[in-house]
Design an enzyme around this catalytic site. Structure first.
Site, PDB file in Angstrom:
ATOM      1  N   GLN A  74       0.841  -1.211   0.000  1.00 58.20           N
ATOM      2  CA  GLN A  74       0.000   0.000   0.000  1.00 58.20           C
ATOM      3  C   GLN A  74       0.870   1.252   0.000  1.00 58.20           C
ATOM      4  O   GLN A  74       1.980   1.246   0.543  1.00 58.20           O
ATOM      5  CB  GLN A  74      -0.894   0.001   1.241  1.00 58.20           C
ATOM      6  CG  GLN A  74      -1.942  -1.102   1.218  1.00 58.20           C
ATOM      7  CD  GLN A  74      -2.593  -1.315   2.575  1.00 58.20           C
ATOM      8  OE1 GLN A  74      -3.034  -0.363   3.192  1.00 58.20           O
ATOM      9  NE2 GLN A  74      -2.615  -2.551   3.040  1.00 58.20           N
TER      10      GLN A  74
HETATM   11  N1  LIG Z   1      -7.434 -14.143 -10.399  1.00 56.78           N
HETATM   12  C1  LIG Z   1      -6.299 -13.993  -9.713  1.00 56.78           C
HETATM   13  N2  LIG Z   1      -6.329 -13.426  -8.492  1.00 56.78           N
HETATM   14  C2  LIG Z   1      -5.162 -13.307  -7.815  1.00 56.78           C
HETATM   15  C3  LIG Z   1      -3.930 -13.737  -8.359  1.00 56.78           C
HETATM   16  N3  LIG Z   1      -2.952 -13.474  -7.464  1.00 56.78           N
HETATM   17  C4  LIG Z   1      -3.565 -12.916  -6.407  1.00 56.78           C
HETATM   18  N4  LIG Z   1      -4.896 -12.793  -6.597  1.00 56.78           N
HETATM   19  C5  LIG Z   1      -5.894 -12.194  -5.698  1.00 56.78           C
HETATM   20  O1  LIG Z   1      -5.565 -10.822  -5.574  1.00 56.78           O
HETATM   21  C6  LIG Z   1      -5.875 -10.338  -4.274  1.00 56.78           C
HETATM   22  C7  LIG Z   1      -4.672  -9.662  -3.657  1.00 56.78           C
HETATM   23  O2  LIG Z   1      -3.659 -10.635  -3.446  1.00 56.78           O
HETATM   24  P1  LIG Z   1      -2.512 -10.451  -2.353  1.00 56.78           P
HETATM   25  O3  LIG Z   1      -1.612 -11.613  -2.499  1.00 56.78           O
HETATM   26  O4  LIG Z   1      -3.069 -10.179  -1.007  1.00 56.78           O
HETATM   27  O5  LIG Z   1      -1.808  -9.119  -2.871  1.00 56.78           O
HETATM   28  P2  LIG Z   1      -0.541  -8.389  -2.225  1.00 56.78           P
HETATM   29  O6  LIG Z   1       0.305  -7.933  -3.345  1.00 56.78           O
HETATM   30  O7  LIG Z   1       0.096  -9.252  -1.207  1.00 56.78           O
HETATM   31  O8  LIG Z   1      -1.214  -7.106  -1.548  1.00 56.78           O
HETATM   32  P3  LIG Z   1      -0.641  -6.227  -0.289  1.00 56.78           P
HETATM   33  O9  LIG Z   1      -0.313  -7.172   0.802  1.00 56.78           O
HETATM   34  O10 LIG Z   1      -1.770  -5.299   0.066  1.00 56.78           O
HETATM   35  O11 LIG Z   1       0.548  -5.478  -0.780  1.00 56.78           O
HETATM   36  C8  LIG Z   1      -6.388 -11.554  -3.492  1.00 56.78           C
HETATM   37  O12 LIG Z   1      -7.787 -11.540  -3.512  1.00 56.78           O
HETATM   38  C9  LIG Z   1      -5.841 -12.744  -4.282  1.00 56.78           C
HETATM   39  O13 LIG Z   1      -6.653 -13.893  -4.164  1.00 56.78           O
HETATM   40  C10 LIG Z   1      -3.925 -14.314  -9.677  1.00 56.78           C
HETATM   41  O14 LIG Z   1      -2.900 -14.689 -10.276  1.00 56.78           O
HETATM   42  N5  LIG Z   1      -5.144 -14.417 -10.306  1.00 56.78           N
END
Ligand SMILES: Nc1nc2c(ncn2[C@@H]2O[C@H](COP(=O)(O)OP(=O)(O)OP(=O)(O)O)[C@@H](O)[C@H]2O)c(=O)[nH]1
Ligand SMILES: [Mg+2]
Length: 199
Positions: A74
């Site tokens: 974020q």
């Molecule tokens: N369809 C799809 N959804 C995904 C994929 N990778 C992650 N998501 C979804 O995207 C959302 C965010 O994923 P996170 O892994 O929490 O993202 P992050 O980068 O760690 O986010 P922060 O911790 O806020 O920085 C979740 O709802 C996941 O299920 C993907 O390859 N395909």
């Protein structure tokens, strides 16, 4: 401390590999990490929530002890990113390829990091995942465009980079991630292979 103990400690240290997972919020960083932990550590997959701060995981792989630093993406957390740069072996940069409106923001953030490469260290390898490819209508086109854009930026810096299109939910495209992190096995496509087959 005996000489043998020192040598043993040094050996363990030599095999430690620090992998920093960065990218914008919601790009899928924690989901990629969750996939890796479930695949290589038999940890059941879990629903992810936005990362506030950071999470450290250790993953033994290929004779290495990989320390995975999953950092929250974020905008309020980004000013703190450089606190984690020290002694990084691999930067894993995750881009949500389906969020067209945010791709520019992600590339700019990566550019800032690469322009201050002295903070990250010049021996740090860079792997870019173009994630959420399952949500893109025309993945080949979107991924090619993205690779070209990265090429324009990264060539400036003369930085070798591995790029792969992934779906972190199914794990498709992530099969070679760990071998690439430890620097062996079949390599991900480099930027020069923009027209090559994409996972
Ligand atoms: N369809 C799809 N959804 C995904 C994929 N990778 C992650 N998501 C979804 O995207 C959302 C965010 O994923 P996170 O892994 O929490 O993202 P992050 O980068 O760690 O986010 P922060 O911790 O806020 O920085 C979740 O709802 C996941 O299920 C993907 O390859 N395909
Ligand atoms: Mg996260």
């Amino acid at each position: 401390m005996g000489l043998l103990t020192i040598i043993k400690k040094q050996k363990l240290k030599d095999k430690e590999l620090r992998c920093l997972v960065l990218g914008l919020d919601n790009s899928g960083k924690s989901t990629v990490v969750d996939w890796a932990l479930s695949t290589y550590k038999d940890k059941p997959r879990q629903p992810v929530t936005p990362t506030v701060g950071f999470q450290i995981h250790t993953l033994p792989y290929g004779g290495h002890n990989i320390q995975i630093w999953d950092i929250g993406g974020q905008s309020t957390l980004r000013p703190y990113w450089d606190n984690y740069f020290d002694k990084t072996d691999v930067l894993l940069w995750i881009i949500d390829i389906a969020a067209a409106a945010r791709v520019g923001e992600s590339v700019s953030e990566l550019e800032v990091i690469l322009r201050n490469r002295d903070r990250l260290g010049y021996s740090c390898r860079i792997i870019v995942l173009l994630n959420k490819k399952d949500l893109v209508d025309n993945p080949t086109e979107a991924i090619d465009a993205m690779k070209q854009r990265l090429d324009e930026i990264l060539k400036l810096e003369n930085i070798p980079v591995e790029v792969k299109a992934t779906d972190a939910l199914s794990g498709h495209g992530l099969e070679e991630l760990m071998p690439t992190i430890v620097g062996r096995g079949k390599r991900f496509g480099g930027l020069e292979s923009t027209s090559g087959p994409l996972g």
